[in-house]
Design a protein around this motif. Structure first.
Motif, PDB file in Angstrom:
ATOM      1  N   TRP A  80       0.862  -1.185   0.000  1.00 37.29           N
ATOM      2  CA  TRP A  80       0.000   0.000   0.000  1.00 37.29           C
ATOM      3  C   TRP A  80       0.902   1.239   0.000  1.00 37.29           C
ATOM      4  CZ3 TRP A  80      -5.064  -0.926  -0.682  1.00 37.29           C
ATOM      5  CH2 TRP A  80      -5.516  -2.222  -0.399  1.00 37.29           C
ATOM      6  N   ASP A  81       1.120   1.771  -1.186  1.00 35.46           N
ATOM      7  CA  ASP A  81       2.023   2.900  -1.375  1.00 35.46           C
ATOM      8  C   ASP A  81       1.330   3.905  -2.288  1.00 35.46           C
ATOM      9  OD1 ASP A  81       3.997   4.708  -2.194  1.00 35.46           O
ATOM     10  OD2 ASP A  81       5.587   3.223  -2.049  1.00 35.46           O
ATOM     11  N   ARG A  82       0.857   4.996  -1.689  1.00 32.26           N
ATOM     12  CA  ARG A  82       0.084   5.983  -2.449  1.00 32.26           C
ATOM     13  C   ARG A  82       0.884   6.530  -3.619  1.00 32.26           C
ATOM     14  NH1 ARG A  82      -0.204  11.529  -2.021  1.00 32.26           N
ATOM     15  NH2 ARG A  82      -2.159  12.492  -2.755  1.00 32.26           N
ATOM     16  N   ARG A  83       2.150   6.785  -3.405  1.00 28.58           N
ATOM     17  CA  ARG A  83       2.978   7.342  -4.472  1.00 28.58           C
ATOM     18  C   ARG A  83       3.115   6.354  -5.634  1.00 28.58           C
ATOM     19  NH1 ARG A  83       8.989   9.994  -3.439  1.00 28.58           N
ATOM     20  NH2 ARG A  83       9.286  10.818  -5.550  1.00 28.58           N
ATOM     21  N   PHE A  84       3.316   5.074  -5.293  1.00 27.35           N
ATOM     22  CA  PHE A  84       3.409   4.041  -6.323  1.00 27.35           C
ATOM     23  C   PHE A  84       2.091   3.946  -7.093  1.00 27.35           C
ATOM     24  CE2 PHE A  84       2.582  -0.365  -7.590  1.00 27.35           C
ATOM     25  CZ  PHE A  84       3.683  -0.630  -8.381  1.00 27.35           C
ATOM     26  N   PHE A  85       0.963   3.979  -6.365  1.00 30.93           N
ATOM     27  CA  PHE A  85      -0.345   3.904  -7.015  1.00 30.93           C
ATOM     28  C   PHE A  85      -0.495   5.010  -8.058  1.00 30.93           C
ATOM     29  CE2 PHE A  85      -2.674   1.775  -3.190  1.00 30.93           C
ATOM     30  CZ  PHE A  85      -1.858   0.667  -3.343  1.00 30.93           C
ATOM     31  N   LEU A  86      -0.157   6.235  -7.670  1.00 33.68           N
ATOM     32  CA  LEU A  86      -0.348   7.365  -8.574  1.00 33.68           C
ATOM     33  C   LEU A  86       0.552   7.264  -9.803  1.00 33.68           C
ATOM     34  CD1 LEU A  86      -0.646  10.284  -5.966  1.00 33.68           C
ATOM     35  CD2 LEU A  86      -2.485   9.197  -7.280  1.00 33.68           C
ATOM     36  N   VAL A  87       1.787   6.818  -9.622  1.00 28.76           N
ATOM     37  CA  VAL A  87       2.716   6.684 -10.750  1.00 28.76           C
ATOM     38  C   VAL A  87       2.210   5.643 -11.737  1.00 28.76           C
ATOM     39  CG1 VAL A  87       5.026   5.917 -11.418  1.00 28.76           C
ATOM     40  CG2 VAL A  87       4.740   7.488  -9.492  1.00 28.76           C
ATOM     41  N   ILE A  88       1.797   4.481 -11.212  1.00 27.86           N
ATOM     42  CA  ILE A  88       1.320   3.402 -12.080  1.00 27.86           C
ATOM     43  C   ILE A  88       0.044   3.805 -12.801  1.00 27.86           C
ATOM     44  CG2 ILE A  88       0.381   1.060 -12.108  1.00 27.86           C
ATOM     45  CD1 ILE A  88       3.383   1.149 -11.861  1.00 27.86           C
ATOM     46  N   LEU A  89      -0.895   4.433 -12.106  1.00 31.40           N
ATOM     47  CA  LEU A  89      -2.153   4.841 -12.734  1.00 31.40           C
ATOM     48  C   LEU A  89      -1.930   5.904 -13.798  1.00 31.40           C
ATOM     49  CD1 LEU A  89      -4.531   4.909  -9.630  1.00 31.40           C
ATOM     50  CD2 LEU A  89      -4.494   3.239 -11.497  1.00 31.40           C
ATOM     51  N   ARG A  90      -0.966   6.791 -13.563  1.00 26.78           N
ATOM     52  CA  ARG A  90      -0.666   7.802 -14.581  1.00 26.78           C
ATOM     53  C   ARG A  90      -0.104   7.152 -15.841  1.00 26.78           C
ATOM     54  NH1 ARG A  90       3.900  10.195 -15.925  1.00 26.78           N
ATOM     55  NH2 ARG A  90       4.983   9.441 -14.056  1.00 26.78           N
ATOM     56  N   LYS A  91       0.781   6.174 -15.658  1.00 29.11           N
ATOM     57  CA  LYS A  91       1.370   5.505 -16.814  1.00 29.11           C
ATOM     58  C   LYS A  91       0.364   4.639 -17.558  1.00 29.11           C
ATOM     59  CE  LYS A  91       6.158   5.326 -15.134  1.00 29.11           C
ATOM     60  NZ  LYS A  91       7.294   4.423 -14.761  1.00 29.11           N
ATOM     61  N   SER A  92      -0.608   4.083 -16.822  1.00 29.43           N
ATOM     62  CA  SER A  92      -1.570   3.194 -17.462  1.00 29.43           C
ATOM     63  C   SER A  92      -2.793   3.917 -18.002  1.00 29.43           C
ATOM     64  CB  SER A  92      -2.034   2.123 -16.463  1.00 29.43           C
ATOM     65  OG  SER A  92      -2.777   2.695 -15.403  1.00 29.43           O
ATOM     66  N   ALA A  93      -2.915   5.230 -17.727  1.00 28.50           N
ATOM     67  CA  ALA A  93      -4.106   5.975 -18.132  1.00 28.50           C
ATOM     68  C   ALA A  93      -4.401   5.899 -19.638  1.00 28.50           C
ATOM     69  CB  ALA A  93      -3.986   7.431 -17.682  1.00 28.50           C
ATOM     70  N   PRO A  94      -3.400   6.073 -20.532  1.00 27.56           N
ATOM     71  CA  PRO A  94      -3.713   5.953 -21.962  1.00 27.56           C
ATOM     72  C   PRO A  94      -4.222   4.573 -22.347  1.00 27.56           C
ATOM     73  CG  PRO A  94      -1.573   7.016 -21.634  1.00 27.56           C
ATOM     74  CD  PRO A  94      -1.995   6.467 -20.315  1.00 27.56           C
TER      75      PRO A  94
END
Length: 438
Positions: free
Chosen positions: A206-220
């Motif tokens: 559970w790492d908020r920073r990791f979540f945001l990075v991965i979701l940003r990269k997977s958004a497209p």
């Protein structure tokens, strides 16, 4: 790498061609015949609605993960523990959005009862697909082949026992959904155990920073899956709204065989994405790999479409007995969609591996608008037949756009569309038989 690609194609196609045709043409047809067009049309419309919002369970994580692990396999342990945590959070988002939109559409208690069960099915299926993406990224195609059919194999056993027994008289659409829940749940559990051991998974991260990075990269990737799911499944929703459950059921019945044939095209794309991703990262030419899959795919798609159109009446009579006449005109219109779909699974996969998500999203958005517009134009006059032609026109536009863009961006020569040499095919088949997966 060509041997890896052919090995992946061999095992994935073998496993799925042994199981999924029986599931689609035996179990699904048996269920529709048992419950009737109206009940199945109701189920299919709600299923399509839940499928469109399925992207909220994934947000592009599966395709992103396949591409990322193929290029950086050493990250699997870190990403598996973190992305599983994201999946649980996305389940909550999916439930809230799906039920809110259902309220806005005026769904009643019966719709919400079925929708609640299907949302859980969609989550478990999404979890299986994500876990499989780790096998694909590591090029462990034999494990991927097993888990690509295990859920359907379990459903065949469960539904077969219900349909071909005295219980058939009491069979209803909810039993079908309960069978899916059980099969997806067991498959997800077993896949998690296997990939967890290979990745050294100990606990969720559970790492908020990791979540945001991965979701940003997977958004497209998420946007692309959403748009493609929408233009691929909006037909039955528009049809039910503008016509009836009966017309939606007829469309679903005619669409079923196209769905079965599309399975072959999809399975070809499964090993293509990680292989193309590694080639793009290493700067290698993709032409030899396109030659291996282009013409086999086209020969299969064109042959299947023509054969099905010519023998549409006996095929529909075989599947739906005395009601074949209702399905034949819809089936003859929709079945040719296998040709552009086959092209999309090849060239769309290539563009995804190359990172050209913005262009793909633009094409998909235009396709969605085109699909809805043609449906609204044709459904009042033609009903389910109009939806069939809307589906075909949308798939054709998407395929043509992707082929032209691939030729321009990857500078594909005419040789990319040529047949591979017979000696090359024979040598690669021998390599599959003698060489174990690495």
């Amino acid at each position: 790498m060509q041997r890896k690609l052919l090995s992946g194609l061999f095992w994935v196609l073998l496993a799925n061609l042994l199981v999924k045709p029986f599931w689609i043409l035996g179990i699904e047809v048996g269920v529709q015949n048992a419950v009737g067009n109206e009940a199945y049309g109701f189920y299919y419309a709600i299923f399509s609605f839940s499928y469109i919002f399925n992207i909220l369970l994934d947000l592009g994580l599966t395709n992103f993960n396949t591409r990322n692990i193929a290029q950086h396999p050493q990250l699997i342990g870190k990403h598996l523990s973190g992305i599983l945590g994201i999946k649980l959070l996305l389940l909550g988002l999916y439930v809230v959005v799906t039920f809110t939109v259902g309220l806005l559409l005026g769904y009643g208690s019966e719709e919400f009862r079925l929708l609640a069960l299907l949302t859980l099915c969609q989550f478990l299926n999404s979890l299986v697909l994500y876990l499989r993406s780790n096998f694909e990224g590591l090029l462990l195609f034999r494990w991927d082949s097993l888990f690509s059919v295990l859920d359907r194999l379990l459903m065949i056993v469960i539904c077969g026992c219900l349909l071909w027994s005295p219980l058939r008289e009491r069979f209803n659409i909810y039993w079908f959904v309960y069978a899916q829940l059980a099969a997806y749940g067991l498959t997800a559990l077993l896949a998690l155990v296997v990939i967890g051991r290979k990745a050294g998974l100990r606990r969720l991260r559970w790492d908020r920073r990791f979540f945001l990075v991965i979701l940003r990269k997977s958004a497209p990737f998420a946007l692309l899956v959403l748009l493609m799911a929408a233009y691929g499944h909006v037909d039955s929703i528009v049809l039910r709204a503008m016509a009836s459950d009966e017309q939606a059921g007829i469309f679903a019945g005619a669409f079923r065989l196209l769905d079965a044939l599309t399975m072959v095209a999809y399975l070809v794309s499964v090993p293509l994405l990680p292989v193309f991703s590694r080639l793009c990262r290493e700067g290698e030419a993709v032409t030899p790999y396109l030659r291996l899959v282009f013409w086999p795919m086209m020969l299969f798609a064109i042959g299947a479409a023509v054969a099905c159109a010519v023998w549409a009446e006996p095929v529909m009579r075989l599947l739906y007995h005395g009601r074949a006449a209702l399905y034949v005109p819809v089936f003859r219109g929709i079945i040719f969609g296998i040709i552009p779909i086959g092209l999309t699974y090849i060239f769309g996969t290539l563009l995804t591996a190359g990172g050209y998500l913005r262009q793909l999203n633009t094409f998909a958005a235009v396709s969605l608008v085109l699909n809805i517009a043609v449906n609204m134009l044709l459904i009042p006059r033609l009903g389910a037949v109009g939806s069939a032609w809307a589906s075909l026109s949308t798939q054709s536009f998407m395929a043509l756009a992707q082929v032209l863009l691939s030729v321009r961006l990857f500078h594909l020569p005419a040789a990319a569309f040529g047949l591979p040499y017979p000696k090359e095919i024979v040598n690669n088949i021998k390599a599959i038989i003698t060489k174990q997966d690495e």
